[in-house]
Every structure is written in C-alpha cells, then in structure tokens.
Design an enzyme around this catalytic site. Structure first.
Site, short mmCIF file in Angstrom:
data_model
loop_
_atom_site.label_atom_id
_atom_site.label_comp_id
_atom_site.label_asym_id
_atom_site.label_seq_id
_atom_site.Cartn_x
_atom_site.Cartn_y
_atom_site.Cartn_z
N ASP B 13 0.80 -1.24 0.06
CA ASP B 13 -0.15 0.11 0.03
C ASP B 13 0.87 1.47 -0.07
O ASP B 13 2.03 1.18 0.32
CB ASP B 13 -0.95 0.01 1.31
CG ASP B 13 -1.86 1.28 1.55
OD1 ASP B 13 -2.42 1.68 0.16
OD2 ASP B 13 -1.91 1.89 2.46
N GLU B 156 -7.30 9.42 9.59
CA GLU B 156 -5.98 9.63 10.14
C GLU B 156 -6.04 10.53 11.21
O GLU B 156 -5.33 10.58 12.16
CB GLU B 156 -5.16 10.14 9.02
CG GLU B 156 -4.88 8.95 7.89
CD GLU B 156 -3.40 8.87 7.27
OE1 GLU B 156 -2.87 9.89 7.24
OE2 GLU B 156 -3.50 8.00 6.46
N CYS B 188 -11.43 2.36 -0.79
CA CYS B 188 -10.27 2.87 -0.60
C CYS B 188 -10.10 2.21 0.88
O CYS B 188 -11.10 2.25 1.73
CB CYS B 188 -10.34 4.33 -0.05
SG CYS B 188 -8.70 5.21 0.95
#
Lengths: 269, 269
Positions: B13, B156, B188
C-alpha cells in the site's frame, strides 16, 4: 558569487502552498523575478519524519542554487521548522528567509498582551519552532500552539467557507481561544486562504498574522539591507518548477496565486 | 520459481491503509505469513500522477519479489486503479490480487438491482477503474462514482464518529444516494474504519462492500485454487516494512490493524 541584483529569488515549498508567499512577494516586490519550486511528487511533508524532510530540503536547496538565485525563501513551515539549518549550511552566503522567522518576528512585534496562538501542521507544531523563536525574541510572551491537520485537505478541496471547515476550525481553535490570545499566527502557507473564515471564528479581538505577508515584508527589508533589490526596468519573470505532472498544481495553484500561473515545468527526480 | 506454500503473502500500500486488508487476511487466513510494505515516505498516492504512481509501484513490486512472496496483493486502490499492469508484468507468474478486482466482483455478485455506488480517492475515481471492471463483469450494472478526498485525512485524524465527518459524508454521498444505489463500494482501504458512520448515513437499504474483506476472500479462493494455501502447523509470521520512520505508522497502524503491530522495519530509498 557576485551580488547581482537582477538574479531571481528562489522560493520553495513541499507543494502548492508556498504560492501564497509568491503572491505576497509579487505584490510587495513587483520588480523581482522568482523561481518557485514545489515538490509535488512528495507532498505533504507535514506528516513525514525529520530525517526525510532534511534530505528532501537539501535536494531542493541545491537545485535552486543551480538556478543562480540571489536569495532563498523557505516558504514551507514544515521545512522551516525542522530543516532550516540544512538550507543555511548550503546557501554559501546568500540570504535565507523563512516563514517561521518572519511570522515569529511579526507576531512578537504586534502582540499587545504577549499572548500568541500558533496553528500549523502536526510536524510544524510538534517541532515547537515558532514558540522557541518567539521566546528567543521576547522571553515574556506566552505561546499556545495547536496542530490543525485537516486544514490543508480542506483548503485543497476548496471548502474555504464551508460549514464543515467552520466546524473543524471551531473545534481546533477552542483550546487556543480559551487562553485569550491576542494574536494568531497562521503557521502554514495554506491557511491564508482560510482568513475570512478564521476571522469570523476568532472574532475581531484577535489579530491574524499571515506568514505569507510577513515573509514578503522581511524579504523586502533584507534585499534592501544587502543591496540586492532589483531597481531596473526589466519586467519580472516567474518560473514554476514541480516534481510531479503539473495538472493539479496548475488547478489549485491559480487559486493560491490569485492569477494565471503560465508555464509550469516538471523535473524528474 | 517453486510453488512453496510456506512462503509469505506480499501485501502493499502507499501507507497505512492496507493494514485493513492485512487485518481481514489474518482473520480469513490465520495460517498465512505476511510481508507488508507501506510507502510512508511518499504517501499519499491518491493525488499523484499516473507516471509517478507506476514508477513507485514497480519499485515496491521488485522489493516484495526479493522477499520471495508466493502471492502479491495490491492493497492500495490508487495503485490498483492505475498501475495494476506494472505489478502483473513483473510478477513472473505468481498470483496477483488487487482490491479493485475483489471489490468489483463482490459488488456485481451482491447487487440486487445493479445500481452500485463507488467512493474513493480522486485518482481512483478519475481512473474509472471500478466502473470499467464492473461493466466487464456485467454490462447491465449502473455505476455512480464519487471522490471523497477528505475521508483519508479524517480517518487519520481519528474522527471516525465525529460530527464533521458525518457532515462531510452526507455532502459527498448525497449525489450517489440520489441515484438510489443498492450497494456502495468502499473503494479505499481507509474507509472500513468509517463503516459504522457510513452505515448510518446511507441507511440499512444499501449494502456496504468492504474491499478489505472481499480481497481476503478472493485471496483465499485463489490460494486454494493454485495449491498455495499453507496447511502446516508453523505459526504465521508478520513483517511490516515502511519507507519513513515508523512512529506515525505504528500509532495509526494499530488502529487499522486492531492489534499491536510488533516490530516495524524501515528501509531507506
């Protein structure tokens, strides 16, 4: 190296944000040519490690020195916070200005009560660079810092007056405003685009210190002091160099610059 | 290369997001060892150009092949969208799975009315990769796509249930929901962490297709079909390799993985 005043100013940032500094320079110093470097392939720096940022900063400094610039402006708060020494070591005597130095000087000079808030990316805030610099200028000031990691993506999304951005700003600024700051340093080059919204959120009693404007002001003073100001009639020229294909830079950049960008060059690292 | 079933699976990733795929693999295939690669020095890929993403993808593929993996899983939607061919060309015959293939298959198989929404980063959505793949599987499905650039920074930031995230989701999903989709692909690897909030926003009538879970399922089928499934008693081992210092990866990663990460290695590119 000879102090030739016709040489351009080198301005650099991790991406598109430093264009707010370019915009302020164009307004304050309309005769000066500028080479702008945006490291768009590796943006954002605000969440990277110090070692990585130092390495990238050195590469960009060397590139701009090869373009024969007469002054270097670190228009990225994150690079200024953690890698200013890398630029200074390589600059070989040409003046180096950075957004943190400019913002810290302006904030300390303008603060009536010496209670100053600073907002920025996590790396800038964690570096404590603004507070350290402001305390060196005036040991009596109190500095209250707050990382605002969502502001950059919100600006890049174009949600400059959006209710989501307002709610985010209210949440981030609550602890800073609770300290009754009289000034707030916008410690990230993306944040000037949020000025109208931030003005509403903080109220009229708090001065907003726009580090793009203060950097242009400091650059002007420095160029005059060093005899490097360009006084000829030749029109200023502007070059924009990026590390990723310029499409997104162009789209977002024109919003930051407030005018058309013209040709954007890409270099391959 | 010999088909040795004890070899690890290579998962990669652009950063930390692919750990949602690792988590799903640990649950679905508890005997399989995994080498995870996160390109944390260059994250995010979602806003970079295709040429840059292809270049980075090739580098990571080569690194994982050197670790003697038996299968490659492209756990980054952006890389899968624009650079899956780079992985396939270099893989030298070992199976390659990607999150888009897995999500597209699962969505088409599960959709009652053939009205499918897809959300992802700007690069994933602009690539149109999900729609192209779903139309290849079933030319009758209708696909409605929406880029959600703020979801990654919101995840995040840890604002998984925050009112700002809810308001952002409502705004992004309004046009997709107006098309009366019956399924929504979370295109995602960050988005599975928003599942509870997205479930509320889309309502019970819309199936959420979690591409981490569907990728683990496709990997399991593929390993069995190829005779590569590990059936021994040796406990699985997990390695995590990143390109920037691992502190932030560790902090955020454990939220994604739902367990302790153990040792994270850094390599210097």
């Amino acid at each position: 190296m000879r102090a030739d005043a016709t040489r351009p100013i080198g301005v650099f940032d991790s991406g598109v944000g430093g264009l707010t500094v370019v915009r302020a320079l164009m307004e304050r110093l309309p005769l000066e040519s500028i080479v702008y470097f945006g490291d768009t392939a590796r943006v954002p720096y605000g969440v990277k490690s110090v070692a990585t940022i130092e390495h990238f900063t050195g590469q960009i400094t060397d590139f701009l020195l090869q373009q024969d610039v007469k002054m270097l402006i670190v228009a990225c708060n994150t690079m200024a916070a953690v890698a200013a020494h890398v630029v200074a070591e390589r600059a070989g005597g040409i003046p180096v200005i950075n957004v943190i130095e400019a913002g810290a000087q302006a904030a300390v000079a303008a603060s009536p009560a010496g209670r100053i808030g600073v907002i920025g990316t996590p790396t800038t805030i964690n570096s404590n660079a603004y507070a350290v610099r402001m305390h060196a200028l005036d040991s009596g000031v109190r500095v209250y810092s707050q990382a605002c990691p969502l502001f950059v993506p919100l600006v890049e999304e174009g949600w400059l007056e959006h209710p989501v951005t307002r709610m985010t700003a209210q949440e981030y600024l609550r602890p800073v405003l609770a300290e009754e700051v009289d000034s707030l340093v916008l410690g990230c080059t993306h944040y000037p685009l949020l000025k109208p919204l931030l003005r509403d959120v903080v109220g009229e009693g708090v001065r907003l210190i726009d580090s793009a404007v203060t950097t242009a002001e400091l650059a002007a003073r420095c160029l005059h002091a060093e005899g490097l100001a360009h006084v000829g009639r030749r029109p200023a020229s502007y070059r924009y160099v990026v590390t990723d294909v310029p499409l997104r830079f162009q789209t977002i950049g024109e919003r930051f610059l407030g005018r058309s960008l013209g040709l954007v060059e890409r270099i391959d690292w």
